[in-house]
Design a protein around this motif. Structure first.
Motif, PDB file in Angstrom:
ATOM      1  N   LYS A 100       0.744  -1.029   0.090  1.00 37.12           N
ATOM      2  CA  LYS A 100       0.034  -0.111   0.004  1.00 37.12           C
ATOM      3  C   LYS A 100       0.845   1.363  -0.033  1.00 37.12           C
ATOM      4  N   THR A 101       0.306   2.307  -0.575  1.00 36.08           N
ATOM      5  CA  THR A 101       0.804   3.412  -0.358  1.00 36.08           C
ATOM      6  C   THR A 101       1.275   4.220   0.869  1.00 36.08           C
ATOM      7  N   THR A 102       2.385   4.600   1.460  1.00 43.41           N
ATOM      8  CA  THR A 102       2.575   4.897   2.748  1.00 43.41           C
ATOM      9  C   THR A 102       2.267   6.429   2.875  1.00 43.41           C
ATOM     10  N   ALA A 103       2.187   7.345   1.953  1.00 44.08           N
ATOM     11  CA  ALA A 103       1.815   8.624   2.014  1.00 44.08           C
ATOM     12  C   ALA A 103       1.492   8.919   0.656  1.00 44.08           C
ATOM     13  N   ALA A 104       0.347  10.016   0.747  1.00 47.63           N
ATOM     14  CA  ALA A 104      -0.023  10.364  -0.498  1.00 47.63           C
ATOM     15  C   ALA A 104       0.906  11.118  -1.490  1.00 47.63           C
ATOM     16  N   PRO A 105       1.139  11.005  -2.863  1.00 48.09           N
ATOM     17  CA  PRO A 105       2.068  11.779  -3.441  1.00 48.09           C
ATOM     18  C   PRO A 105       1.463  13.159  -3.756  1.00 48.09           C
ATOM     19  N   SER A 106       2.597  14.138  -3.982  1.00 47.59           N
ATOM     20  CA  SER A 106       2.400  15.429  -3.615  1.00 47.59           C
ATOM     21  C   SER A 106       2.473  16.050  -5.175  1.00 47.59           C
ATOM     22  N   GLN A 107       1.564  16.816  -5.739  1.00 49.37           N
ATOM     23  CA  GLN A 107       1.668  17.445  -6.803  1.00 49.37           C
ATOM     24  C   GLN A 107       2.684  18.654  -6.992  1.00 49.37           C
ATOM     25  N   VAL A 108       3.517  18.547  -7.931  1.00 47.23           N
ATOM     26  CA  VAL A 108       4.378  19.553  -8.195  1.00 47.23           C
ATOM     27  C   VAL A 108       4.330  20.356  -9.315  1.00 47.23           C
ATOM     28  N   TYR A 134       6.296  -0.168  -2.935  1.00 49.04           N
ATOM     29  CA  TYR A 134       5.527   0.881  -2.790  1.00 49.04           C
ATOM     30  C   TYR A 134       4.448   0.743  -4.225  1.00 49.04           C
ATOM     31  N   HIS A 135       3.276   1.250  -3.857  1.00 48.72           N
ATOM     32  CA  HIS A 135       2.460   1.090  -4.992  1.00 48.72           C
ATOM     33  C   HIS A 135       1.521   2.377  -4.968  1.00 48.72           C
ATOM     34  N   ASN A 170      -0.392  15.884 -14.722  1.00 46.65           N
ATOM     35  CA  ASN A 170       0.025  15.929 -13.408  1.00 46.65           C
ATOM     36  C   ASN A 170       1.468  15.300 -13.270  1.00 46.65           C
ATOM     37  N   VAL A 171       2.409  15.975 -12.518  1.00 48.69           N
ATOM     38  CA  VAL A 171       3.539  15.433 -12.173  1.00 48.69           C
ATOM     39  C   VAL A 171       3.570  15.500 -10.633  1.00 48.69           C
ATOM     40  N   PHE A 172       3.961  14.042 -10.149  1.00 54.37           N
ATOM     41  CA  PHE A 172       3.854  14.009  -8.684  1.00 54.37           C
ATOM     42  C   PHE A 172       5.287  13.596  -7.971  1.00 54.37           C
ATOM     43  N   ARG A 173       5.565  14.027  -6.952  1.00 53.87           N
ATOM     44  CA  ARG A 173       6.716  13.548  -6.271  1.00 53.87           C
ATOM     45  C   ARG A 173       6.151  12.843  -5.074  1.00 53.87           C
ATOM     46  N   HIS A 174       6.881  11.345  -5.027  1.00 53.41           N
ATOM     47  CA  HIS A 174       6.381  10.262  -4.342  1.00 53.41           C
ATOM     48  C   HIS A 174       7.240  10.092  -2.769  1.00 53.41           C
ATOM     49  N   VAL A 175       6.668   9.782  -1.774  1.00 51.79           N
ATOM     50  CA  VAL A 175       7.400   9.629  -0.523  1.00 51.79           C
ATOM     51  C   VAL A 175       7.371   8.229  -0.418  1.00 51.79           C
ATOM     52  N   LEU A 176       8.586   7.625  -0.488  1.00 48.24           N
ATOM     53  CA  LEU A 176       8.870   6.259  -0.449  1.00 48.24           C
ATOM     54  C   LEU A 176       9.075   5.663   1.060  1.00 48.24           C
ATOM     55  N   PRO A 177       8.540   4.442   1.037  1.00 50.41           N
ATOM     56  CA  PRO A 177       8.616   3.960   2.816  1.00 50.41           C
ATOM     57  C   PRO A 177      10.335   3.882   2.732  1.00 50.41           C
ATOM     58  N   PRO A 178      10.936   3.669   3.968  1.00 53.78           N
ATOM     59  CA  PRO A 178      12.077   3.673   4.214  1.00 53.78           C
ATOM     60  C   PRO A 178      12.828   2.548   3.442  1.00 53.78           C
ATOM     61  N   THR A 179      12.254   1.413   3.135  1.00 55.99           N
ATOM     62  CA  THR A 179      13.013   0.221   2.373  1.00 55.99           C
ATOM     63  C   THR A 179      13.159   0.585   1.083  1.00 55.99           C
ATOM     64  N   SER A 180      12.425   1.499   0.619  1.00 55.05           N
ATOM     65  CA  SER A 180      12.919   2.153  -1.085  1.00 55.05           C
ATOM     66  C   SER A 180      13.690   3.288  -0.779  1.00 55.05           C
TER      67      SER A 180
END
Length: 325
Positions: A9-17, A285-286, A312-322
């Motif tokens: 699952k996604t750990t945090a919502a992506p941010s639109q940049v 991550y997905h 849209n262009v998104f910035r992704h917050v990945l989990p620590p393992t990524s």
């Protein structure tokens, strides 16, 4: 061995940049005006007209969608690919078959020339990682061309594919080698010293839309195909895939960073895997952040950005393992 893309699952919502006024087809990380930047290539078809735009987003790691792009360039054709070239200039591929050079001199800019040696849509460009003047282009006309610099015609043409070539990429280790991915269901490895034929052919089950080298490797390649299958190959044994993973739809682009492998798909999904030394892909991550197809991915300062047909262009917050990879 198949890794299922729906297990994480996604750990945090992506941010639109950035939100472009046209669908996003390509992203590339570089430096502009001395700071990290993303080049964003767009295209849009309205009636019988297909036009595009080239955007530069400064400091994308901290940028927000409320900020305007640092630079904008208009194109009379759809832009399928943009790559940083020799510092702060850009090369683009277009649906008009042109390879174009854009000196980014200010907040607005335009291409200064275009070469029309391909006979159909030019789909991808790869700039040499060491000899920064030379670059490759590939096309729906089934060919790949080697260019010594932006001032001259191409130096060589590589033939062997029997359908559209979607992707081309220089090896990060072997200066004369590059790979290509094609709708003819092959990924090929070439040597610029032998332009007559490829030195290795990897066969995929269906059309190959994208392929990348594993970072720092001269032997391992990841391919993504129309069925959503991602496959790791060792080119020393090209007929024996090392490992596979699956995403929900056609893999439009793969992008590798250290041991992380990002995939964007036709259903708008963004999936990140961590690759082990043996080629095993483990999903970490997905996100289904894009409405419509996700088309492009880029790593900037270790952060993943994606672009899609929703503009849209998104910035992704990945989990620590990524993220720590």
């Amino acid at each position: 061995q198949v890794a299922n893309s729906r297990t994480m699952k996604t750990t945090a919502a992506p941010s639109q940049v950035c939100h472009a006024s046209r669908p996003v087809d390509s992203l590339d990380a570089g430096v502009w005006a001395g700071t990290p930047a993303l080049a964003v290539a767009t295209s849009c078809i309205t009636g019988e007209v297909w036009d595009g735009e080239l955007l530069v987003v400064k400091e994308p790691v901290s940028a927000s969608a409320a900020e305007q792009p640092a630079a904008v360039g208009a194109s009379h054709c759809g832009l399928t690919c943009a790559r940083w070239y020799q510092g702060e200039s850009l090369l683009t591929a277009g649906d008009d078959s042109l390879v174009s050079f854009w000196p980014t001199l200010g907040a607005t800019f335009s291409s200064s020339w275009g070469h029309a040696e391909h006979d159909d849509v030019t789909s991808c460009i790869s700039v040499h990682p060491v000899a920064h003047q030379s670059f490759l282009s590939c096309s729906w006309d089934t060919t790949i061309k080697l260019w010594p610099n932006v001032k001259t015609n191409s130096l060589a043409t590589f033939t062997g594919h029997s359908a559209e070539v979607w992707c081309v990429e220089w090896s990060p280790v072997e200066e004369h080698r590059f790979l290509s991915a094609s709708a003819d269901a092959t990924v090929r490895v070439w040597d610029t010293r032998t332009a007559t034929s490829s030195v290795c052919t990897i066969r995929t089950a269906v059309g190959a839309l994208t392929a990348v080298w594993a970072p720092g490797s001269s032997d391992t390649i990841f391919s993504g195909d129309e069925a959503g299958v991602i496959t790791a190959f060792d080119i020393r044994s090209p007929q024996a895939p090392v490992k596979t993973a699956k995403v929900p739809a056609s893999v439009n682009q793969l992008r590798a960073h250290k041991t992380a492998l990002a995939a964007v798909d036709q259903c708008g999904g963004v999936t990140v895997f961590v690759s082990a030394a043996d080629g095993q892909l483990t999903q970490t991550y997905h996100s289904d952040c894009h409405t419509g197809a996700a088309m492009a991915a880029a790593w900037c300062d270790g952060v993943l950005f994606t672009g899609g047909r929703d503009g849209n262009v998104f910035r992704h917050v990945l989990p620590p393992t990524s993220a720590k990879q």
